[in-house]
Design a protein around this motif. Structure first.
Motif, PDB file in Angstrom:
ATOM      1  N   GLU A   1       0.823  -1.195   0.000  1.00  0.00           N
ATOM      2  CA  GLU A   1       0.000   0.000   0.000  1.00  0.00           C
ATOM      3  C   GLU A   1       0.867   1.259   0.000  1.00  0.00           C
ATOM      4  OE1 GLU A   1      -3.342   1.071   3.105  1.00  0.00           O
ATOM      5  OE2 GLU A   1      -3.347  -1.051   2.603  1.00  0.00           O
ATOM      6  N   ARG A   2       2.006   1.158   0.679  1.00  0.00           N
ATOM      7  CA  ARG A   2       2.850   2.336   0.796  1.00  0.00           C
ATOM      8  C   ARG A   2       3.837   2.462  -0.355  1.00  0.00           C
ATOM      9  NH1 ARG A   2       1.289   0.772   5.681  1.00  0.00           N
ATOM     10  NH2 ARG A   2       1.107   2.293   7.367  1.00  0.00           N
ATOM     11  N   LEU A   3       4.368   1.329  -0.765  1.00  0.00           N
ATOM     12  CA  LEU A   3       5.464   1.385  -1.735  1.00  0.00           C
ATOM     13  C   LEU A   3       5.025   1.010  -3.145  1.00  0.00           C
ATOM     14  CD1 LEU A   3       8.099  -0.461   0.458  1.00  0.00           C
ATOM     15  CD2 LEU A   3       7.661   1.973   0.325  1.00  0.00           C
ATOM     16  N   HIS A   4       3.842   0.445  -3.258  1.00  0.00           N
ATOM     17  CA  HIS A   4       3.314   0.016  -4.554  1.00  0.00           C
ATOM     18  C   HIS A   4       4.207  -0.992  -5.256  1.00  0.00           C
ATOM     19  CE1 HIS A   4       0.498   3.165  -3.822  1.00  0.00           C
ATOM     20  NE2 HIS A   4       1.502   4.013  -3.689  1.00  0.00           N
ATOM     21  N   THR A   5       4.823  -1.832  -4.488  1.00  0.00           N
ATOM     22  CA  THR A   5       5.587  -2.913  -5.092  1.00  0.00           C
ATOM     23  C   THR A   5       5.635  -4.071  -4.101  1.00  0.00           C
ATOM     24  OG1 THR A   5       7.686  -3.599  -6.006  1.00  0.00           O
ATOM     25  CG2 THR A   5       7.774  -2.014  -4.215  1.00  0.00           C
ATOM     26  N   ARG A   6       5.834  -5.271  -4.673  1.00  0.00           N
ATOM     27  CA  ARG A   6       6.032  -6.419  -3.790  1.00  0.00           C
ATOM     28  C   ARG A   6       7.448  -6.950  -3.950  1.00  0.00           C
ATOM     29  NH1 ARG A   6       1.253  -9.390  -6.432  1.00  0.00           N
ATOM     30  NH2 ARG A   6       3.025 -10.557  -7.161  1.00  0.00           N
ATOM     31  N   ASP A   7       8.235  -6.263  -4.736  1.00  0.00           N
ATOM     32  CA  ASP A   7       9.581  -6.736  -5.037  1.00  0.00           C
ATOM     33  C   ASP A   7      10.520  -6.329  -3.910  1.00  0.00           C
ATOM     34  OD1 ASP A   7      11.970  -7.416  -6.041  1.00  0.00           O
ATOM     35  OD2 ASP A   7      11.671  -6.488  -8.001  1.00  0.00           O
ATOM     36  N   ILE A   8      11.088  -7.339  -3.240  1.00  0.00           N
ATOM     37  CA  ILE A   8      11.922  -6.970  -2.095  1.00  0.00           C
ATOM     38  C   ILE A   8      13.243  -6.348  -2.528  1.00  0.00           C
ATOM     39  CG2 ILE A   8      10.951  -8.519  -0.377  1.00  0.00           C
ATOM     40  CD1 ILE A   8      13.089 -10.489  -0.981  1.00  0.00           C
ATOM     41  N   ASP A   9      13.606  -6.551  -3.787  1.00  0.00           N
ATOM     42  CA  ASP A   9      14.838  -5.901  -4.238  1.00  0.00           C
ATOM     43  C   ASP A   9      14.659  -4.386  -4.319  1.00  0.00           C
ATOM     44  OD1 ASP A   9      16.281  -8.164  -4.371  1.00  0.00           O
ATOM     45  OD2 ASP A   9      15.809  -8.580  -6.471  1.00  0.00           O
ATOM     46  N   ARG A  10      13.416  -3.989  -4.425  1.00  0.00           N
ATOM     47  CA  ARG A  10      13.182  -2.548  -4.516  1.00  0.00           C
ATOM     48  C   ARG A  10      12.882  -1.923  -3.156  1.00  0.00           C
ATOM     49  NH1 ARG A  10       8.792  -1.346  -8.512  1.00  0.00           N
ATOM     50  NH2 ARG A  10       9.468   0.770  -8.064  1.00  0.00           N
ATOM     51  N   MET A  11      12.837  -2.777  -2.140  1.00  0.00           N
ATOM     52  CA  MET A  11      12.623  -2.226  -0.805  1.00  0.00           C
ATOM     53  C   MET A  11      13.977  -2.064  -0.127  1.00  0.00           C
ATOM     54  SD  MET A  11       9.428  -4.491   0.430  1.00  0.00           S
ATOM     55  CE  MET A  11       7.997  -4.750  -0.589  1.00  0.00           C
ATOM     56  N   GLY A  12      13.983  -1.948   1.158  1.00  0.00           N
ATOM     57  CA  GLY A  12      15.244  -1.828   1.894  1.00  0.00           C
ATOM     58  C   GLY A  12      15.198  -0.626   2.796  1.00  0.00           C
ATOM     59  N   GLY A  13      15.780  -0.820   3.969  1.00  0.00           N
ATOM     60  CA  GLY A  13      15.887   0.287   4.892  1.00  0.00           C
ATOM     61  C   GLY A  13      14.571   0.805   5.436  1.00  0.00           C
ATOM     62  N   MET A  14      13.535  -0.029   5.349  1.00  0.00           N
ATOM     63  CA  MET A  14      12.245   0.463   5.799  1.00  0.00           C
ATOM     64  C   MET A  14      12.196   0.679   7.314  1.00  0.00           C
ATOM     65  SD  MET A  14      11.140   0.658   2.905  1.00  0.00           S
ATOM     66  CE  MET A  14       9.805   1.635   3.468  1.00  0.00           C
ATOM     67  N   TRP A  15      13.151   0.098   7.986  1.00  0.00           N
ATOM     68  CA  TRP A  15      13.141   0.207   9.446  1.00  0.00           C
ATOM     69  C   TRP A  15      13.270   1.659   9.881  1.00  0.00           C
ATOM     70  CZ3 TRP A  15      16.258  -3.871  12.731  1.00  0.00           C
ATOM     71  CH2 TRP A  15      15.635  -3.997  13.983  1.00  0.00           C
ATOM     72  N   THR A  16      14.017   2.398   9.079  1.00  0.00           N
ATOM     73  CA  THR A  16      14.265   3.782   9.459  1.00  0.00           C
ATOM     74  C   THR A  16      12.966   4.563   9.539  1.00  0.00           C
ATOM     75  OG1 THR A  16      16.256   3.518   8.189  1.00  0.00           O
ATOM     76  CG2 THR A  16      15.711   5.744   8.891  1.00  0.00           C
ATOM     77  N   SER A  17      12.137   4.401   8.507  1.00  0.00           N
ATOM     78  CA  SER A  17      10.927   5.206   8.515  1.00  0.00           C
ATOM     79  C   SER A  17       9.756   4.486   9.165  1.00  0.00           C
ATOM     80  CB  SER A  17      10.567   5.614   7.093  1.00  0.00           C
ATOM     81  OG  SER A  17      10.755   4.525   6.241  1.00  0.00           O
ATOM     82  N   MET A  18       9.859   3.176   9.287  1.00  0.00           N
ATOM     83  CA  MET A  18       8.743   2.449   9.871  1.00  0.00           C
ATOM     84  C   MET A  18       9.255   1.619  11.041  1.00  0.00           C
ATOM     85  SD  MET A  18       7.224   1.042   6.327  1.00  0.00           S
ATOM     86  CE  MET A  18       5.623   0.697   6.979  1.00  0.00           C
ATOM     87  N   SER A  19       9.661   2.283  12.098  1.00  0.00           N
ATOM     88  CA  SER A  19      10.289   1.531  13.174  1.00  0.00           C
ATOM     89  C   SER A  19       9.288   0.596  13.832  1.00  0.00           C
ATOM     90  CB  SER A  19      10.906   2.480  14.183  1.00  0.00           C
ATOM     91  OG  SER A  19       9.896   3.334  14.670  1.00  0.00           O
TER      92      SER A  19
END
Lengths: 489, 629, 479, 102
Positions: A355-373
């Motif tokens: 819903e937030r990133l509009h992708t399910r590809d984990i290669d395109r994610m990363g570092g989400m901890w920073t903004s979504m602790s």
């Protein structure tokens, strides 16, 4: 009777929310939520009632009504502890499914909730139906709304996923129907009483050769649903493409109907044949654990990854059931519950990320901890649950299964235990790809909202509670040791 | 007193819960207060409880508190219940006391970090899990703690998760220890299958009745449990994760990867000593693994340049000593070495952390130097720690514990001259690299200008630890010198005494050799790194030696070996099967149907004459059948 | 012929009169609406007549006819179908044909032919019934001679039907030659004494050709798709339901009389045909994008399923077959009803893309179509499932495993194309095709209501089949 | 004797039938196909007559009358269709009649 009402509440709730949605989509959501909540409350109330009389007969609700008397088909619903636990899971996850669709579904809200509630109705029907034809009806009914959920609100490849899901399960269903009929006629020819009633059919004596084939019909249906490895291919697609609530219901509940079927039908109906085939099924289970884990590791699509972890986890169910050990059987029930919660939670999380990133590809994610602790913490909890960390419910389940299986099948159990290593590997990879590393996305991503927090908190509390206080569940399903002679010890 | 036993792990747990849920909204001071405070209170309770335990030991030899029944099904039951006997008492005290000091140190050390609350939450959870591990009275609960510390270690190694090296190290640590854990849980299954219980006192009581000494099953069980210990304690062949684990903040390295968690394997073996005693093979394997590990890791430590990696390898090496001691049956010596090691290694890591912090995150010791004058407190405490590590005779705790192990490596029932020789070489190496570390970091010319010097919150724990690094040795003297054996008396309430071989040479000879060897090590270090450094220069010209150095530097290339044997094949298999081979089968079925559809569609060509032919085919078919039947 | 026998034939006489009445009405130049209404009433009259004479059943009218419970059920089914088709026809033909009136003559004649098939117990009545059906159908198919390649479809049907008639006749001649009787019971008696001869079996084989043709079984199925596509939709519905019900009734009676299933040859032939039909029908439909053709292929498969129930040749099989036909007719009629409702003067709603996203535009109609497709696919809660269930149950009881397994697997293949249509109905991209404005509100609405009732009926049969089942059983007792 | 006779006629009928079938298969012109079908029908009729004579019954001949009537009806419809085809397609070649196909 109360069981029928529970199903009717869902059916009616579905229709009402469909009708209401034209004027007010919001009201439709509330009606759906209300319907499921009422059911959950009823089930909780029944649970307390049941806990007060644990020594009574294990079938503490048993209701039978005529349906098609000419064929010996009756509307027979009954509930024991096992069904009860599963109903609790159904309605609990049902509420979460409604909640997590709250914002996600923007189009055709009414029809969506109609389908969702009808799927839940079908699933709860499966768990309480004690007439083979009624069971088969419910078994099928849960598919169609699920199919619509996938093809209407799914992702890009939703049609492909829908076909695959439907056709795979249908092959199994029809074979099961043949088996049900064969059982019916064998029983009828023997006793002169043609009936589809589960309790009557339990006392059917069969020639071993015949019993084997009939059992196979059932087993294939349940194996496809579970899924057992060579038949698992529908699952990653269906899970991947379904909307969040769809994945939640698929992983949390639909797969469990397969496990339920094996325990409820295959074991008691075919005690000897089930023992004969046990080593092969355990082999399949172990293969599933390893194969699913290997595939989960290599996926880049978050939802497919989680789907393959389901394949791996469901292998434990198969191993547990067919090791014919009481501890393992308790473990299977725990696995059913905890996998529903943990994998459900992971799917919900994948949905939130999408819903937030509009992708399910984990290669395109990363570092989400920073903004979504907040979500990061919860993600760790559930990936660790999925990796079988003690103190969380999944550990109890896997520990019981492996321990129980070890007594009878040490080698298989050891190989299955290696699955724990693999589960750690894929879980960590997922966690790392999504939450660790540098953040790729430049636009700000919102952390978990209040509604999402409620969902995740409910799941977290349950998974921890199951991990630390599993005894109520174990007590409730203690009677499962009576379903098969080998389980008496 | 035993009614308050639960508070010892519960307080850190509470701290974790508060910090993890409300951490974002709390001020830094409050976070520090909760994080460190919970451990301090816990340490206080632990000390009081221990005091009461020591004053009036319970009749059963242990305090026990059942919190709730975890699960009961069939014969399998496990409670969430805590137990404190002499062995766990030592561990509890170390965990809470050193844990408290490190938390206090971290208040200042981590002050600037963005995820202050997350740090303390993880640390608190770690302490809670570690306490559960050592206080558990059944193996399932112990496994809970066991995995829990693994998780916390993972979280803390990867604390600065944005850097790939950090999270890789975290993953590596978790996975490798998981391999050991899995072996351990299989051991649990086997134990349960054989003994029908997982309650530790029951196991210890039943095992000698059930198994004859040296039986296959008991050996298998012991080896499986040993594998668990090997994984956690970074022993050969699962030692590769520990040097990388230094990616975490220094207090983490001090607490988890030096003082407490990595010694969980020692605890496990000591806890299950009966099983090991029943299996001479498992004992031998333990001893050999310990001896080889201490040597191998020591060699690697000699050539490292990263200050924390030096300490990491030295940790592996020191735990190797403990395993050696366990393997030869010197139970209390192993625990004593754990006890002293916890203090001086924590001290070394904290001091190293302070150095690194002051030098702007510089890890390379060859870029340090000349810090002796600039940061005297650090210098002195670090030196004390290093001296303890090098086992400087009589004045350091390390000497007393290591000396015991050396002695038992020869003289205990399971001892062997080869083990002793390896341990002795290890002692030389240890002394050498300790000296090298001190000389390179604190002498010579200053290569990096120090920044802001550490404050009191960081130095006071160092001083306390330094004091203990010296003082704790004096509670247990070699008995040929002085009859003080407070520690072994305590521990022997829970562990058997060491059985010795007959007709041994005088212990004093061994002590003398040990002293000479460590001094020699120190001297060699002094010569090479202070006196005659041109010798080192000459060596650096030689290719052969440089190759050896590189080999050692890479930790005997275990990583490359595993990469080749395990990681690559795994990646290969998962890589080629990414799209699920079995899917092909179903796709093929679907395609076959579509293909058939195209074939059959050709028959629907609209030609009336062809349709008539269809009828003809039908009648021919019927006639053929008729002729056949 | 006594009074009772005459009264037993009353429904058929009324049915015959219906055509005559329509001719008269045309002669008096009355409007389409009047004819429609009168036709409707006449059909209701037939129903009443059947109801009226039910107590006198069974009644044999030697040598040609026998009116028994089985015949009554089939006739009832036929009349029900023609009622629905007649209703659908109004809006379909009123929009297309300036002169739709003669259509009804042909429709009722064809119905009469099918009805006669259900009661015939003699080759001559069989032949007459079949030809009445066929010849009327030639004209019906090509009725809209200027559209849709109707003439081509008609011609194809004509040539092949005549060909199959020739086979039928030749087969009958062979049997007559061997047994000396054209009455089924006479043949059976003769067979009992003499046993079967090769010529007799040959005759049987050639008769199967004709039956296979009418039921569109493989390999006599090739016409089906073309004719379904080319015919006016109500006529397609007619071919798909009434024509097949009549033929199947005839087959059933013939088989019952001469105990067809005791001949391994016949059983083998029917098994092979059943298997081939199930597989071929489903596979042919897989990629089909024309709904009418798709339904044609699906009907090939469905009659393959039906044959599985026919194979054991027992009462349970008959019951299953009748239930199957009932469920199938209702389902198919509602599907064609939707096609008719959506067709406009300009174009026939047969291309699949016409249905894209229909559910969002015309939810009720689309729901009806979806339900009937699910019923065809045999999904529970619909009549189609129970129909398939009964077939399976007959098969399982008689242990005809090979056809059963083929049935199961091929119906799984079949799921794909039904789902494809459903997908299209629920597609999120809504078809741009305009929905025709209703020209005749009254008939439009009544068609609409009929469709809804039919959909309800499908579900009702699927959930509470007891009443229907009991009814079929009661009627089958009458023989 | 009559049996033999009847069977001989039957063989003739069968030959006629096959001829007709061959005609349907080989001819391209619709009219000729229809003619061939007529031949087949008449072959069947002949067989009926033969059978009737074998059993000394009139039924065979009655049947033949029905066949004739039916053939006439059929041909009348067929010819109407032929006219339409000629009108629409300007040919009577069946191979041109292929608009309806997959």
């Amino acid at each position: 009777m109360i069981l029928i009402w529970m199903i009717c509440i869902l059916l009616a709730g579905g229709i009402v929310s469909w009708l209401v949605a034209r004027t007010s989509p919001l009201l439709a959501k509330w009606i759906a939520l209300l319907a499921v909540t009422v059911d959950l409350l009823i089930t909780c109330w029944l649970f307390s009632v049941y806990q007060a009389f644990p020594d009574n007969t294990s079938w503490y609700i048993n209701h039978q009504a005529n349906w098609i008397p000419a064929l010996g088909i009756s509307f027979h619903v009954a509930m024991d502890g096992f069904s009860h636990v599963l109903l609790l899971l159904t309605f609990f996850l049902g509420i979460l499914a409604v909640l997590c669709s709250w914002k996600e579904i923007k189009e055709k809200t009414g029809f969506y909730f109609f389908n969702l509630l009808w799927t839940l109705a079908g699933i709860s029907g499966v768990f309480v139906a004690m007439d083979m034809i009624l069971f088969y009806f419910c078994w099928e009914i849960m598919l169609i709304p699920m199919y619509f959920l996938i093809i209407l609100w799914g992702d890009a490849r939703r049609r492909y996923a829908g076909y695959k899901f439907f056709i795979f399960t249908q092959v199994g269903s029809l074979l099961m129907l043949l088996s049900i009929l064969a059982l019916y006629f064998i029983h009828g020819d023997q006793t002169g009483k043609y009936t589809f009633d589960y309790f009557s059919l339990l006392h059917t004596t069969m020639v071993p050769g015949v019993a084997k084939w009939i059992m196979l019909g059932f087993l294939i249906a349940f194996a496809i649903k579970l899924p057992v490895v060579p038949f698992h291919n529908w699952l990653p697609d269906a899970h991947g493409e379904a909307p969040t609530a769809g994945s939640l219901v698929l992983a949390g509940l639909l797969l469990k109907t397969g496990a339920y079927g094996i325990i409820r039908f295959v074991l008691p109906l075919f005690p000897e044949s089930a023992v004969d085939i046990a080593p092969i099924m355990i082999l399949f289970g172990v293969a599933g654990i390893i194969y699913g884990a290997l595939l989960a590791f290599s996926q880049t699509d978050l939802k497919r990854l989680i789907a393959y972890t389901s394949v791996s986890h469901m292998g434990f169910v198969l191993v547990g059931v067919f090791s014919f050990n009481n501890i393992a059987m308790q473990g299977v029930v725990m696995q059913i519950l905890t996998h529903g919660l943990s994998t459900g939670a992971l799917f919900v999380m994948a949905g939130m990320l999408k819903e937030r990133l509009h992708t399910r590809d984990i290669d395109r994610m990363g570092g989400m901890w920073t903004s979504m602790s907040g979500m990061g913490g919860i993600a760790i909890l559930f990936t660790m649950a999925s990796a079988g960390l003690p103190a969380l419910g999944n550990f109890i389940a896997e520990f019981f299964v492996l321990l129980g299986a070890f007594v009878n099948y040490p080698v298989f159990s050891i190989i299955a235990t290696l699955g724990l290593i693999l589960s750690a590997i894929y879980s960590l990879r997922m966690l790392q790809k999504v939450f660790m590393g540098q953040q790729h996305f430049t636009e700000p991503v919102k952390d978990i909202s209040a509604r999402e927090l409620v969902i995740m908190a409910a799941l977290s509390i349950s998974i921890v509670a199951l991990g630390l206080f599993p005894q109520p569940v174990i007590n409730t399903v203690q009677h499962l040791s009576t379903i098969h002679p080998l389980l008496h010890e | 007193m035993q009614h308050y036993l639960y508070l010892i792990p519960a307080l850190p747990l509470l701290g974790f819960l508060v910090l993890s849920m409300a951490g974002k909204r709390l001020s830094r001071n409050l976070i520090a207060g909760i994080g460190a405070g919970s451990i301090c209170v816990s340490a206080l309770i632990a000390l009081i409880t221990s005091a009461s335990f020591l004053q009036s030991p319970p009749a059963t030899g242990a305090y026990r508190q059942v919190l709730w029944h975890w699960f009961v099904t069939g014969h399998l039951s496990a409670d969430v219940s805590l137990r404190m006997d002499a062995l766990s008492l030592v561990f509890i005290c170390i965990i809470t006391f050193i844990g408290a000091l490190i938390h206090i140190y971290s208040i200042a050390f981590m002050r600037e970090d963005r995820d202050y609350a997350r740090f303390f939450a993880s640390m608190n959870l770690f302490v809670c899990a570690m306490l559960t591990l050592v206080m558990a009275d059944n193996l399932v609960l112990m496994y809970l703690g066991w995995e829990g510390v693994g998780l916390c270690s993972y979280l803390l190694i990867g604390f600065w998760y944005e850097t790939p090296a950090n999270y890789r190290a975290a993953n590596k640590a978790f996975v490798i220890t998981r391999i050991g854990d899995t072996a351990m849980i299989i051991g649990l299954f086997l134990l349960f299958k054989e003994l029908g219980t997982l309650y530790i006192p029951d196991i210890l009581a039943k095992a000698p009745q059930q198994f004859s000494s040296g039986a296959h099953t008991i050996t298998l069980i012991a080896l499986l449990l040993l594998s668990g210990g090997i994984g956690k304690s970074a022993q050969l062949p699962l030692q590769t994760w520990l040097p990388d684990a230094m990616a975490g903040p220094s207090p983490v390295s001090a607490l988890i990867h030096a003082a407490t968690m990595v010694t969980a394997g020692v605890y496990l073996i000591a806890r299950m000593h009966t099983l090991f005693e029943l299996s001479p093979i498992a004992m031998q394997v333990t001893a050999i693994i310990g001896a080889v590990t201490l040597f191998i890791a020591g060699c690697s430590a000699m050539v490292q340049t990263d200050i924390k990696r030096i300490l990491a390898y030295s940790t592996i090496s020191q735990i190797g000593y403990m395993f050696l001691a366990l393997g030869v049956g010197a139970w209390s010596a192993a625990i004593f070495h754990f006890f002293t090691h916890a203090f001086f290694k924590a001290l070394l890591f904290l001091a190293a952390g302070a150095v690194i912090e002051t030098l702007h995150h510089e890890h390379d010791i060859f870029k340090m130097g000349g810090l002796r004058k600039k940061m005297p407190v650090i210098f002195y405490t670090f030196t004390i720690g290093a001296a303890a590590l090098a086992a400087l005779p009589l004045v350091t705790a390390g000497f007393f514990s290591k000396d015991q192990i050396l002695w038992y490596a020869w003289s205990a029932n399971g001892g062997h001259p080869v083990l002793w020789a390896l341990a002795l070489m290890g002692a030389f190496i240890t002394a050498f690299y300790s000296t090298r570390l001190i000389l390179v970091v604190f002498w010579g010319e200053m290569k990096t200008t120090p920044g802001h010097l550490p404050g009191n919150a960081m130095t006071i724990p160092l001083v306390i630890l330094a004091f203990f690094s010296v003082a704790v040795g004096w509670i247990e003297w070699p008995h040929n010198i002085m009859h003080v054996s407070l520690f072994s008396e305590l521990v022997q309430q829970a562990l058997p005494t060491t059985i010795m071989k007959g007709d041994l040479p005088h212990e004093i000879v061994f002590q003398f050799i040990a002293v000479v060897v460590s001094l020699l090590g120190i001297y060699t270090g002094y010569v090479l790194y202070y006196g005659q450094s041109e010798l080192l220069m000459r060596w650096k010209q030689s290719d052969g030696l440089m190759n050896v150095r590189h080999f050692l530097y890479k930790g005997w290339k275990f990583d490359q070996l595993y990469d080749m044997l395990l990681v690559r094949p795994f990646m290969f298999i998962t890589g080629i099967n990414k799209s699920d081979v079995s899917d092909k089968l179903y796709t093929a079925i679907a395609n076959a149907n579509l293909y058939l559809n195209r074939i059959f569609s050709v028959s629907q060509n609209g030609s009336l004459r062809w349709y008539v032919t269809g009828v003809l085919i039908g009648i021919l078919f019927i006639i053929t059948l008729q002729l056949l039947l | 012929m006594n009074e009772l026998q005459l009264s037993a034939l009353l429904p058929f006489i009324v049915l015959a009169m219906a055509s005559v009445v329509v001719i008269l009405l045309i002669a008096f130049r009355l409007s389409h609406t009047v004819i429609q209404v009168v036709g409707f009433l006449m059909m209701c009259l037939v129903v009443f007549a059947t109801w009226y004479v039910r107590d006198t059943l069974p009644q044999e009218i030697p040598p040609l006819f026998i009116v028994d419970g089985q015949a009554a059920v089939f006739t009832g089914l036929i009349i029900f179908s023609v009622l629905v088709i007649g209703l659908f026809s109004y809006i379909y033909f009123e929009e297309r044909e300036e002169n739709p009136k003669e259509y009804y003559i042909l429709l009722f004649l064809a119905t009469l032919g099918a009805a006669i098939l259900t009661i015939s117990q003699h080759f001559i009545s069989l032949f007459i019934g079949l030809e009445l059906l066929s010849v009327s159908l030639y004209a019906l198919i090509a009725y809209l001679r200027n559209r849709n390649n109707a003439v081509e479809a008609g011609m194809k049907y004509l040539v092949l039907a005549a060909l199959s008639s020739a086979f039928l006749l030749f087969g009958m001649a062979l049997i007559y030659m061997e047994t000396g009787s054209m009455k089924f019971s006479g043949i059976a008696e003769q067979l009992k004494t003499v046993g079967s001869t090769p010529l007799f079996l040959m005759g049987l084989g050639t008769i199967i050709v004709a039956i296979g043709f009418k039921l569109a079984l493989v390999p006599f199925h090739l016409w089906a798709a073309d004719v379904y596509q080319g015919s006016p939709s109500p006529v397609t519905a007619f071919i798909a339901t009434i024509s097949k019900i009549g033929t199947f009734a005839m087959l059933l009676r013939f088989a019952q009389s001469i105990h067809l299933q005791q001949y391994p040859l016949a059983v083998t032939i029917f098994s092979v045909i059943a298997i081939a039909s199930m597989v071929t029908g489903n596979i042919l439909a897989l990629q089909q994008r024309n709904l009418k053709r798709l339904l044609a292929y699906s009907s090939i498969a469905h009659f393959g399923y039906l044959l599985v129930a026919f194979l054991p040749g027992n009462d349970a099989g008959t019951e299953a077959a009748i239930f199957y036909l009932a469920a199938y007719s209702i389902t198919l009629l509602s599907a064609f009803g939707v096609i008719i409702l959506l067709s406009s003067r300009q174009h026939e709603a047969e291309e699949l893309h016409t249905y894209d996203g229909l559910i969002w535009k015309r939810p009720i109609i689309a729901t009806v179509l979806a339900i009937s497709l699910l019923s065809l696919a045999g999904i529970p809660l619909t009549a189609g499932f129970l129909a398939k269930f009964f077939v399976l149950s007959t098969g399982v009881h008689q242990a005809v495993w090979l056809p059963l397994i083929v049935l199961v697997l091929s119906s799984v293949i079949g799921l794909y194309y039904y789902l494809r249509v459903i997908n299209s109905l629920f597609s999120t991209t809504v078809s741009a095709e305009a929905i025709p404005k209703p020209v005749h509100p009254f008939f439009h609405i009544s068609t609409y209501i009929t469709l809804v009732i039919m959909a309800g009926l499908i579900c009702w049969l699927g959930i509470f089949p007891s009443v229907t089942l009991q009814g079929i059983r009661t009627f089958l007792m009458l023989h | 004797m009559s049996t033999l006779h009847a069977h001989t006629v039957l063989i003739v009928a069968a030959i006629l039938f096959v001829l007709g079938l061959a005609g349907v298969l080989t001819r391209k012109n619709i009219i000729f196909m229809l003619l061939s079908i007529e031949i087949m029908l008449n072959a069947a009729g002949l067989a009926f007559v033969a059978a009737g004579s074998r059993w000394q019954q009139p039924d065979g001949q009655v049947m033949y009358l029905f066949i004739l009537a039916m053939a006439a009806a059929e041909v009348s419809v067929a010819l109407a269709l032929v006219l339409q085809i000629q009108h629409q397609h300007k040919t009577l070649d069946v191979e041109e009649l292929k608009e309806l196909k997959d």
